[in-house]
Design a protein around this motif. Sequence first.
Motif, short mmCIF file in Angstrom:
data_model
loop_
_atom_site.label_atom_id
_atom_site.label_comp_id
_atom_site.label_asym_id
_atom_site.label_seq_id
_atom_site.Cartn_x
_atom_site.Cartn_y
_atom_site.Cartn_z
N ALA A 118 7.97 -1.73 9.54
CA ALA A 118 6.85 -0.79 9.62
C ALA A 118 7.17 0.52 8.90
CB ALA A 118 6.52 -0.51 11.09
N VAL A 119 8.38 1.02 9.07
CA VAL A 119 8.76 2.28 8.41
C VAL A 119 8.81 2.09 6.90
CG1 VAL A 119 10.66 3.92 8.11
CG2 VAL A 119 9.96 3.24 10.40
N LEU A 120 9.43 1.01 6.44
CA LEU A 120 9.53 0.79 5.00
C LEU A 120 8.17 0.53 4.37
CD1 LEU A 120 12.80 -1.31 4.86
CD2 LEU A 120 12.48 1.09 4.28
N SER A 121 7.29 -0.16 5.07
CA SER A 121 5.93 -0.37 4.57
C SER A 121 5.18 0.96 4.45
CB SER A 121 5.16 -1.31 5.49
OG SER A 121 5.77 -2.57 5.52
N THR A 122 5.41 1.84 5.41
CA THR A 122 4.77 3.16 5.37
C THR A 122 5.26 3.98 4.19
OG1 THR A 122 4.56 3.13 7.78
CG2 THR A 122 4.38 5.27 6.69
N ILE A 123 6.56 3.87 3.87
CA ILE A 123 7.11 4.59 2.73
C ILE A 123 6.56 4.04 1.43
CG2 ILE A 123 9.24 5.09 1.44
CD1 ILE A 123 10.70 5.08 4.17
N GLU A 155 14.82 -8.07 17.49
CA GLU A 155 13.46 -8.27 16.99
C GLU A 155 12.70 -6.94 16.91
OE1 GLU A 155 12.04 -11.11 15.86
OE2 GLU A 155 14.00 -12.06 16.13
N LEU A 156 12.86 -6.09 17.90
CA LEU A 156 12.18 -4.79 17.91
C LEU A 156 12.68 -3.91 16.77
CD1 LEU A 156 10.18 -2.97 19.41
CD2 LEU A 156 12.08 -2.16 20.79
N GLY A 157 13.98 -3.90 16.52
CA GLY A 157 14.54 -3.12 15.42
C GLY A 157 14.03 -3.60 14.08
N GLY A 158 13.94 -4.91 13.90
CA GLY A 158 13.40 -5.46 12.66
C GLY A 158 11.95 -5.09 12.44
N PHE A 172 8.18 2.07 -3.64
CA PHE A 172 9.16 1.02 -3.38
C PHE A 172 10.56 1.52 -3.68
CE2 PHE A 172 5.36 -1.50 -3.45
CZ PHE A 172 5.60 -2.47 -2.49
N GLY A 173 10.71 2.35 -4.71
CA GLY A 173 12.02 2.96 -4.98
C GLY A 173 12.48 3.81 -3.82
N GLY A 174 11.54 4.57 -3.24
CA GLY A 174 11.87 5.38 -2.06
C GLY A 174 12.23 4.51 -0.87
N ALA A 175 11.52 3.39 -0.71
CA ALA A 175 11.83 2.48 0.40
C ALA A 175 13.21 1.86 0.22
CB ALA A 175 10.76 1.39 0.49
N PHE A 176 13.54 1.45 -1.00
CA PHE A 176 14.87 0.89 -1.25
C PHE A 176 15.96 1.94 -1.01
CE2 PHE A 176 12.69 -2.23 -4.26
CZ PHE A 176 12.71 -3.25 -3.32
N MET A 177 15.69 3.18 -1.41
CA MET A 177 16.67 4.25 -1.18
C MET A 177 16.84 4.50 0.32
SD MET A 177 18.87 6.27 -2.43
CE MET A 177 18.51 6.20 -4.16
N ALA A 178 15.75 4.48 1.07
CA ALA A 178 15.83 4.66 2.52
C ALA A 178 16.63 3.53 3.16
CB ALA A 178 14.43 4.72 3.13
#
Length: 74
Positions: free
Chosen positions: A15-20, A7-10, A38-44
């Motif tokens: 949070a990280v992807l939302s920030t990107i 749960e913590l990892g999720g 969003f392209g950057g988030a998908f790439m991450a």
Amino acid sequence: MVNTFHELGGAIGVAVLSTIAAPSLIGQIPAGQIPAGFGGAFMAMTVVALATALIAAVLLPSGELPVLDGPHVH
């Protein structure tokens, strides 16, 4: 313990992807286009998934698991 880290990892991942992706939400987005954030988030996500798969392939032992006596519990 396993469920807690799952749960913590999720939560940290979201949070990280939302920030990107968040900076791309400022202003108007043309119809039919994926915002750059969003392209950057998908790439991450892709890079992390590939790195995790490579690490798992190296660290996890191959072959069959040993059969243990008694019930399987965490």
